[in-house]
Motif scaffolding. Structure first.
Motif, PDB file in Angstrom:
ATOM      1  N   LEU A 195      -5.920  -8.120  13.044  1.00 39.26           N
ATOM      2  CA  LEU A 195      -6.115  -7.428  11.766  1.00 39.26           C
ATOM      3  C   LEU A 195      -4.863  -6.714  11.274  1.00 39.26           C
ATOM      4  O   LEU A 195      -4.880  -6.099  10.211  1.00 39.26           O
ATOM      5  N   LEU A 196      -3.789  -6.795  12.033  1.00 38.57           N
ATOM      6  CA  LEU A 196      -2.569  -6.083  11.675  1.00 38.57           C
ATOM      7  C   LEU A 196      -2.003  -6.547  10.335  1.00 38.57           C
ATOM      8  O   LEU A 196      -2.023  -7.732  10.017  1.00 38.57           O
ATOM      9  N   VAL A 237      -3.099  -1.329  11.587  1.00 38.85           N
ATOM     10  CA  VAL A 237      -4.454  -1.490  11.055  1.00 38.85           C
ATOM     11  C   VAL A 237      -5.183  -0.167  11.237  1.00 38.85           C
ATOM     12  O   VAL A 237      -5.047   0.505  12.271  1.00 38.85           O
ATOM     13  N   ALA A 238      -5.925   0.242  10.219  1.00 41.38           N
ATOM     14  CA  ALA A 238      -6.722   1.471  10.290  1.00 41.38           C
ATOM     15  C   ALA A 238      -8.045   1.175  10.988  1.00 41.38           C
ATOM     16  O   ALA A 238      -8.740   0.210  10.637  1.00 41.38           O
ATOM     17  N   ILE A 239      -8.387   1.997  11.966  1.00 38.75           N
ATOM     18  CA  ILE A 239      -9.661   1.843  12.683  1.00 38.75           C
ATOM     19  C   ILE A 239     -10.724   2.594  11.876  1.00 38.75           C
ATOM     20  O   ILE A 239     -11.089   3.733  12.190  1.00 38.75           O
ATOM     21  N   VAL A 240     -11.195   1.961  10.821  1.00 41.20           N
ATOM     22  CA  VAL A 240     -12.151   2.577   9.898  1.00 41.20           C
ATOM     23  C   VAL A 240     -13.519   2.719  10.577  1.00 41.20           C
ATOM     24  O   VAL A 240     -13.763   2.121  11.633  1.00 41.20           O
ATOM     25  N   ASN A 287      -5.041   4.970  13.597  1.00 37.48           N
ATOM     26  CA  ASN A 287      -4.328   3.733  13.281  1.00 37.48           C
ATOM     27  C   ASN A 287      -3.815   3.071  14.551  1.00 37.48           C
ATOM     28  O   ASN A 287      -3.306   3.753  15.459  1.00 37.48           O
ATOM     29  N   LEU A 288      -3.951   1.744  14.616  1.00 40.02           N
ATOM     30  CA  LEU A 288      -3.299   0.954  15.658  1.00 40.02           C
ATOM     31  C   LEU A 288      -1.987   0.447  15.077  1.00 40.02           C
ATOM     32  O   LEU A 288      -1.964  -0.146  13.990  1.00 40.02           O
ATOM     33  N   ILE A 289      -0.879   0.692  15.786  1.00 37.95           N
ATOM     34  CA  ILE A 289       0.450   0.362  15.287  1.00 37.95           C
ATOM     35  C   ILE A 289       1.162  -0.550  16.276  1.00 37.95           C
ATOM     36  O   ILE A 289       1.053  -0.362  17.498  1.00 37.95           O
TER      37      ILE A 289
END
Length: 386
Positions: A213-214, A238-241, A271-273
């Motif tokens: 999802l990045l 990607v934001a972990i909504v 956020n996953l970076i």
């Protein structure tokens, strides 16, 4: 050969349509009709409607929600005990449960083949000798995922343990969520590292689940307020909504809040970076600075960013440190470590020493989670945690 015919006096109920109608009712402030529609969809066999209805019921009467989920499990609806454990562990502010109840729900789902429950149990347990029982279950029910998450192969015969040992290991693991091996680095900005705060499974799971999802990282333009790509910050994220919040993600957010001492309602989205070789984030402040109307509007969402919490998911071979140029400090990225620092002082004034950077990755890659914490409740915090 007999041909099966569909009876015309009992049309097949479209449960997805009922769920959509229910959502519309909730959006139109008609919760009773929404609940009635969800119940119809649940009675028609929709597991999604069962879980959705339980979530709505939980907000009104948590004990009634727990009872309902247990009844649905007895009816054969999968996933209901996992949802009950999740609600109890992460959303029950009254703590009206025991660790044994959490374990029992997850264990029942796990031995029935529920992958989420198996992974949850492995992530909590610190003892490899005990968790290998669930590692064997994961290998049995999902060999491909087991190969990606685990370092070794397991068989059920090799993983013989008692239910008491399993329950005790689970309870001990949960207690570890509140205990950290901390190293204080700088008092000016409250820079602290918690060593090995995340388990190997938590780290690998987050990378595996969200890597597809990045998207290219962006920076918010202070004038327009829009997010844009900028060479000042490379890499992807990607934001972990809220809809992505499963047991592992919720567990990590809970650890972050316990480590840094903030209410989860005050957090922005996690956020996953990811940074590849030579990618980096040049020196910057995390606090919201400036005096434009756009920046002022950002402050209405919970106030200033008082804290930053980072969690490293892998060990970077070379480079990739979090550096603080004004302090002459570089913190290496080590798998499982969490780091926190203050962006403002007690009076809300910017801490100049919080100026920091993500150093270029010189070899390998860098994976981390970031969480910004506001002074008050955020939109994300309200939506995710009430």
């Amino acid at each position: 050969m007999a041909i099966k015919t569909q009876t015309m006096n009992k049309p097949v109920m479209n449960t997805q349509s009922l769920i959509r109608q229910a959502i519309a009712c909730f959006n139109q402030n008609d919760p009773q009709q929404g609940k009635a529609l969800l119940q119809r969809a649940a009675d028609a066999g929709s597991a999604a409607a069962v879980l959705y209805y339980a979530d709505i019921l939980f907000k009104e009467d948590r004990l009634a929600a727990y009872k309902y989920l247990g009844q649905q499990w007895q009816r054969g609806v999968k996933g209901t005990l996992h949802r009950r454990a999740l609600l109890r562990c992460f959303f029950d502010k009254q703590n009206s449960y025991t660790n044994d109840e959490l374990f029992s729900d997850l264990h029942e789902e796990a031995i029935d083949g529920d992958i989420q429950s198996i992974v949850a149990l492995i992530s909590v347990m610190q003892s490899a000798d005990v968790s290998r029982y669930y590692c064997a279950l994961l290998q049995q029910f999902s060999p491909e995922l087991a190969q990606q998450l685990l370092h070794a192969s397991y068989t059920v015969q090799e993983a013989s343990v008692t239910s008491t040992e399993l329950s005790q290991a689970f309870s001990t693991g949960l207690q570890g969520w509140q205990q950290f091996n901390c190293e204080k680095i700088n008092s000016d900005i409250g820079l602290v590292v918690a060593k090995a705060a995340l388990t190997d499974i938590e780290c690998r799971y987050m990378m595996l689940r969200f890597s597809s999802l990045l998207q290219p990282s962006q920076i918010v333009d202070p004038v327009s307020g829009t997010a844009k790509q900028n060479p000042y910050r490379t890499g992807s994220m990607v934001a972990i909504v809220p809809e992505y919040l499963d047991w592992i993600a919720l567990g990590i957010e809970l650890k972050m809040s316990a480590f840094a001492g903030f209410a989860r309602q005050n957090g922005e989205v996690m956020n996953l970076i990811h940074y590849d070789v030579q990618q980096r984030y040049l020196p910057h402040f995390d606090a919201i600075v400036g005096d434009t109307s756009t920046l002022s509007s950002q402050l209405r969402n919970g106030g200033q960013r008082q804290l930053t919490v980072l969690a490293y998911l892998n060990t970077v071979s070379a480079g990739g440190e979090t550096s603080f140029p004004k302090l002459g400090i570089k913190v290496p990225a080590q798998a499982g470590d969490m780091l926190m620092f203050r962006n403002i002082d007690a009076a809300g004034k910017l801490l100049q020493a919080s100026y920091h950077a993500g150093e270029p990755v010189q070899a390998g890659e860098k994976w981390l989670l970031s969480k910004w914490v506001r002074q008050g409740v955020t939109d994300y915090g309200t939506f995710a945690y009430g």
